[in-house]
Structures are given as structure tokens and as C-alpha cells.
Design a protein around this motif. Structure first.
Motif, mmCIF file in Angstrom:
data_model
loop_
_atom_site.group_PDB
_atom_site.id
_atom_site.type_symbol
_atom_site.label_atom_id
_atom_site.label_comp_id
_atom_site.label_asym_id
_atom_site.label_seq_id
_atom_site.Cartn_x
_atom_site.Cartn_y
_atom_site.Cartn_z
ATOM 1 N N HIS A 111 1.580 4.485 -3.068
ATOM 2 C CA HIS A 111 1.446 5.923 -2.817
ATOM 3 C C HIS A 111 2.749 6.682 -3.066
ATOM 4 O O HIS A 111 2.886 7.836 -2.636
ATOM 5 C CB HIS A 111 0.970 6.162 -1.383
ATOM 6 C CG HIS A 111 -0.494 5.916 -1.196
ATOM 7 N ND1 HIS A 111 -1.431 6.921 -1.301
ATOM 8 C CD2 HIS A 111 -1.187 4.782 -0.934
ATOM 9 C CE1 HIS A 111 -2.630 6.415 -1.105
ATOM 10 N NE2 HIS A 111 -2.510 5.119 -0.872
ATOM 11 N N ILE A 154 -2.065 7.354 6.105
ATOM 12 C CA ILE A 154 -1.151 7.240 4.962
ATOM 13 C C ILE A 154 -0.522 8.600 4.728
ATOM 14 O O ILE A 154 -1.225 9.621 4.700
ATOM 15 C CB ILE A 154 -1.882 6.788 3.681
ATOM 16 C CG1 ILE A 154 -2.565 5.424 3.883
ATOM 17 C CG2 ILE A 154 -0.908 6.719 2.500
ATOM 18 C CD1 ILE A 154 -3.437 5.004 2.716
ATOM 19 N N THR A 184 0.836 -1.201 0.000
ATOM 20 C CA THR A 184 0.000 0.000 0.000
ATOM 21 C C THR A 184 0.869 1.247 0.000
ATOM 22 O O THR A 184 0.589 2.220 -0.727
ATOM 23 C CB THR A 184 -0.944 0.007 1.217
ATOM 24 O OG1 THR A 184 -1.748 -1.180 1.203
ATOM 25 C CG2 THR A 184 -1.859 1.224 1.195
ATOM 26 N N ALA A 185 1.936 1.234 0.807
ATOM 27 C CA ALA A 185 2.872 2.369 0.802
ATOM 28 C C ALA A 185 3.487 2.544 -0.577
ATOM 29 O O ALA A 185 3.612 3.671 -1.093
ATOM 30 C CB ALA A 185 3.953 2.149 1.857
ATOM 31 N N VAL A 221 2.604 3.954 5.673
ATOM 32 C CA VAL A 221 1.277 3.431 6.010
ATOM 33 C C VAL A 221 1.294 2.952 7.454
ATOM 34 O O VAL A 221 2.217 2.237 7.864
ATOM 35 C CB VAL A 221 0.891 2.271 5.068
ATOM 36 C CG1 VAL A 221 -0.339 1.530 5.600
ATOM 37 C CG2 VAL A 221 0.629 2.783 3.670
#
Length: 427
Positions: free
Chosen positions: A34, A145, A30-31, A133
Motif C-alpha cells: 500500500h 489500513i 501488506t503495508a 496495517v
């Protein structure tokens, strides 16, 4: 839909491999989503339970184990859209790149604090961009986030507190839980069949694999049959071949409960085995499994998601034992005696992480559950006055949970210290 039905339905989740490596990979992936460009380095901080549980876990799609490799796979390949199944479909080339990241020292893992409260902070750093995250309380519950130190998502604190302090299950007594499972329309809980199907496929994967050792042993002990006339041996095979397949990282998911695949397996598979051996009705199986889930949740809400005691054996095992009583036509009085027997026997079993030892703990849990039920149904049980048993089954289950948290915080610290003295396999 009954509130308890919703509670079970919302808690059941597919998980590929042990939940903690999946959660770590999910956080890092997820990090990665981004930030711009490839991930050069990962800085990972974990609470003690998360650190411990993923320490030597097998990882799907990789021959490696542990925190470092889970983070590296999150950095190069995991799909965050898949949640706890984010490691599904990892290629050999992606696994090789993740291995190189670990070997090059580009993955940093540290522990934040000794606590049963889930915490993951994953920072992915690239050449010109970085993202972080933060996960709290549940394995995929992202609370913040940041992109280049700028907050782009934050969950309201009020919502976080509600999730952390959700003790809805404790509003019910054992008698009320049993009343619910006895009267809820069976169609309303038919979704539980998904757990049997998923966990049975994992069981079969364990039996087929050349990597397992418990699965072939338990199969041989059951006369070389998947289902024999020996209910206890069949239950141990169904349960622990699936657990071993999960902890060594085979490619099939488990249906988790309370955030754990092993909890989900123990809460369901011995009951499914009893159904296969004895020909109980599917309705009886569904009702017994719903009760098993709820008892597991009841104890886990006291112990915390990740603690120093083996919730798989203790919480899920006790739930499963009550489910067995239900299948055999026993009432809540027998269930109370069964809970006393379980509380007085295996409550002190430690959790030293998600690893092959979980299969052995599962063997003990199945044996303890069957002995506890057999004795309780014959009026043999540990009286309320003894040990940690309470005046009511609700008090006994609370005592079982609080033995873990806050009771075993010092034990958790010692377990982690022992793990840290061992030569880490990059995890």
C-alpha cells in the motif's frame, strides 16, 4: 452442512513455519503493497503473546529467527496474497537484503500490552510514502489500513466484535459434540484428510533434515521405523518430528487449527499414528479427529489465541486424548474422565514462545494423553471434587481455559520480562 462442520472447515488453515512470524511478515508485506517505492524502515508493535511466540522462531527461507527478521522479510519479499504462507519461495538474495535491514537498525519492534488478544501494527515507511496495517483477534484479520495517514480500509467495529466474541462452540456439551462426530456424514468431514497429508509431509521433512535433533532421536527410539508396533512411540514421532520441523522453519507448511500449526499437529498426528499402527478405519479416524479439533477449540475459546499456557499440549492434547478414546470405542463417560486426568496433570504448562521447546512439550502432551486415556478406560481418574475439575466436562474445560486467561496474565508478563533480559538474536 452442519454448523460444526463449517466451524472446523473455516478454522483449518495451512501455515508455513510458526504462525506468528508468518502473521508478522504478512502484516508488513501488506503495508508494503500500500505504499510506493522500497521500504526503508519498519515499525512493528505486537501484543505480548505475538511478541513472545515469534521471539526465537525459525523462519522459512532464512537461517535467522524472530520478530525482526520476520518483519524484514515482509518488507523485502513476502507475498501477502499467500496469507500465512507468505514466506514461501524466499530467495537467498531476498534473505540477505532482509538481514541487512535488521543489521542496519531499520526494523523497530515494541510490545503494545500484556494480553492474549492478538494485535499487530505494522508501519512500513519509504522515502516518499508510508502505510500502516492493523491486525486484531486472528492472525490475518486486518481491521485497518492507512496510506500516508489516510484510512483506506476499516472493518466495521460490529464485525470485529463478532469475531472477537465468537463462542459458538460453547453452546454445545461434550455429549452433543460426540453425537455430532458420530452421526455427521463422513463425506462432510472428508476435507480433514488434507491435514493428515500436509502434516505427514512436514513430518517427513523433519526426519530428512540435518537441522533437527528430536526427529532422529524419536525415530531411533521407534526402532528406526516410521511406524512400529509401539503405538505411543509412533505417535510421539509423528507428532513431535513435525512440530520440530515447523518451529525451526523448515520449508513445508502445517495444517493449523485455532491459528496454530502446533495445535493442528498435536490434534491430528497421534491419531493418525494410531490409525497407521492399529488399522482403524479411515472413517473412525476422521470422526476422532473432528472431535479432537472441537475439544481443542472449546478450551482455546476460553484461554485466548495467545496466552501464557501451552495450548498445544493442554487444549490440543486434551482434544487428541478424547479422539483416542473415540478410536478405542470409549464413550463420553470415559472422555469426561480423560479430560479430568488431563486437566489435573498438565494445565499449568507455560508457553515461552514458539521454539524448539515446543517439541519437548509435545512429547509430554503425547505421554500425558496416552496415560490419561489408558487410566480412564480402566476407571482410574481424578474425581470432580479435586482441583480445577468441575461438576461437568464443560465446566472443567472452561476452568482449564480460564487458568490461562485471565489467570496467567502475570505469568505472561514474567515470561516476556525474562525474554527481554536475554540477548536477542535480532528477534
Amino acid at each position: 452442512m452442519h454448523v460444526l462442520t463449517e466451524l472446523i472447515k473455516n478454522d483449518m488453515r495451512p501455515a508455513l513455519g510458526v504462525t506468528e512470524p508468518g502473521a508478522i511478515a504478512f502484516a508488513v508485506a501488506t503495508a508494503r503493497s500500500h505504499m510506493e517505492g522500497e521500504v526503508q524502515k519498519v515499525f512493528l508493535r505486537l501484543n505480548s503473546g505475538m511478541f513472545k511466540n515469534a521471539f526465537t522462531c525459525g523462519i522459512p527461507g532464512s537461517s535467522e529467527v524472530g520478530n525482526y527478521h520476520a518483519a524484514a522479510l515482509g518488507a523485502v519479499a513476502a507475498d501477502p496474497a499467500k496469507g500465512l504462507e507468505c514466506l514461501d519461495g524466499i530467495s537467498e538474495e531476498e534473505a540477505r537484503k532482509a538481514f541487512e535491514m535488521v543489521e542496519d537498525g531499520r526494523i523497530s519492534v515494541s510490545m503494545s500490552e500484556i494480553t492474549s488478544r492478538i494485535f499487530i501494527e505494522a508501519k512500513a515507511v519509504g522515502e516518499h510514502s508510508e502505510a500502516k496495517v492493523t491486525i486484531r483477534d486472528a492472525h490475518t484479520n486486518i481491521v485497518e489500513i492507512t496510506e500516508n495517514d489516510r484510512v483506506v480500509f476499516a472493518k466495521e467495529q460490529k464485525a470485529q466484535e463478532q469475531e472477537a466474541d465468537s463462542h459458538l462452540i460453547h453452546q454445545y456439551t461434550l455429549a452433543q459434540l460426540y453425537e455430532y462426530v458420530s452421526t455427521v456424514p463422513v463425506e462432510e468431514i472428508s476435507f480433514i484428510k488434507d491435514a493428515f497429508k500436509m502434516n505427514e509431509e512436514l513430518l517427513e521433512e523433519g526426519i530428512r533434515s540435518s537441522k533437527t535433533t528430536y526427529a532422529p532421536y524419536l525415530l531411533a527410539a521407534n526402532g528406526g521405523k516410521l511406524v512400529s508396533e509401539d503405538e505411543r512411540k509412533t505417535a510421539s514421532l509423528f507428532c513431535n518430528a513435525a512440530i520440530e520441523a515447523r518451529v525451526i522453519g523448515l520449508s513445508k507448511p502445517a495444517m493449523s487449527i485455532t491459528g496454530s500449526g502446533a495445535h493442528g499437529i498435536i490434534a491430528t498426528m497421534p491419531l493418525y499414528a494410531a490409525y497407521r499402527v492399529n488399522g482403524y478405519t479411515e472413517e473412525a479416524l476422521l470422526r476422532a479427529t473432528a472431535l479432537s479439533y472441537l475439544i481443542c477449540m472449546y478450551i482455546k475459546e476460553y484461554s485466548g489465541k495467545l496466552s501464557a499456557f501451552c495450548g498445544c499440549a493442554i487444549a490440543a492434547g486434551t482434544g487428541m486424548a478424547c479422539g483416542l478414546v473415540s478410536l478405542r470405542g470409549g464413550n463420553t463417560e470415559v472422555m469426561e474422565k480423560t479430560i479430568n486426568n488431563m486437566a489435573s496433570s498438565i494445565t499449568g504448562m507455560i508457553c515461552d514462545g514458539g521454539n524448539q521447546g515446543c517439541a519437548m512439550k509435545g512429547v509430554v502432551a503425547v505421554d500425558a494423553a496416552y496415560a490419561s486415556v489408558d487410566m480412564a478406560m480402566n476407571g482410574v481418574y481424578i474425581y470432580n471434587v479435586h482441583g480445577i475439575n468441575g461438576k461437568t466436562p464443560e465446566e472443567t474445560m472452561r476452568n482449564m481455559g480460564t487458568i490461562a486467561s485471565p489467570g496467567m496474565v502475570g505469568t505472561e508478563k514474567t515470561i516476556v520480562e525474562i525474554l527481554e533480559t536475554k540477548k536477542q538474536i535480532k528477534g
